[in-house]
Scaffold this active site. Structure first.
Site, mmCIF file in Angstrom:
data_model
loop_
_atom_site.group_PDB
_atom_site.id
_atom_site.type_symbol
_atom_site.label_atom_id
_atom_site.label_comp_id
_atom_site.label_asym_id
_atom_site.label_seq_id
_atom_site.Cartn_x
_atom_site.Cartn_y
_atom_site.Cartn_z
ATOM 1 C CB CYS A 48 -0.898 -0.005 1.233
ATOM 2 S SG CYS A 48 -1.854 1.513 1.431
ATOM 3 C CB CYS A 51 -0.038 2.354 5.701
ATOM 4 S SG CYS A 51 -0.757 0.800 5.112
ATOM 5 C CB CYS A 97 -4.888 -0.469 2.691
ATOM 6 S SG CYS A 97 -3.582 -0.877 3.872
ATOM 7 C CB CYS A 100 -3.874 3.225 5.911
ATOM 8 S SG CYS A 100 -3.759 2.969 4.128
ATOM 9 C CB CYS A 120 -9.842 -4.135 -10.973
ATOM 10 S SG CYS A 120 -9.508 -3.173 -12.415
#
Length: 138
Positions: A48, A51, A97, A100, A120
């Site tokens: 991510c 984070c 995520c 976060c 996607c």
């Protein structure tokens, strides 16, 4: 996942590029076929961009032809969370995520075996670490 990362809007803006902020914090989407990772075939892990949490691996990545990086499964069961998204006059399943709550993309039920899912994901929401490279953020 227990330890959620909770930052103010100003802290997110300082941490992210304008494109990353628009995607991760405002639920935006990059244009198809423009992201850095759509055609990337290198082995490694996807984190991510908000984070640094591991969210996807190249082992589960495939070319869906959609114009966005596509995966048939997340890195592990707790890496991402999903919720219903009814924006833009349609019903989809948003992928975020787990650490976060950053918007990563959407998941659709038209992927390959073994899951039948197509995660996607926006390239702007990811950072890639090639196999053998030092960890992201070090």
């Amino acid at each position: 996942m227990s330890d959620k990362l909770d930052l103010t809007e100003a802290e997110w803006r300082e941490r992210l590029t304008p494109e990353q902020f628009q995607v991760l914090r405002e639920g935006g989407t990059e244009r198809a076929f423009t992201g850095a990772y759509d055609k990337l075939k290198d082995e490694g892990e996807y984190y991510c961009a908000g984070c640094g949490s591991l969210v996807f691996r190249s082992d589960e990545k495939y070319d869906s032809g959609s114009g966005w990086p596509s995966f048939y499964a997340p890195a592990d069961d707790g890496a991402v969370e999903t919720e219903q998204d009814t924006s833009h006059g349609m019903t989809r399943t948003e992928v975020m995520c787990a650490k976060c709550d950053g918007h990563l993309g959407h998941v659709f039920p038209d992927g390959p075996k073994p899951t039948g899912l197509r995660y996607c994901i926006n390239s702007a929401a990811l950072e890639f670490e090639a196999a053998g490279d030092p960890p992201v953020g070090s």
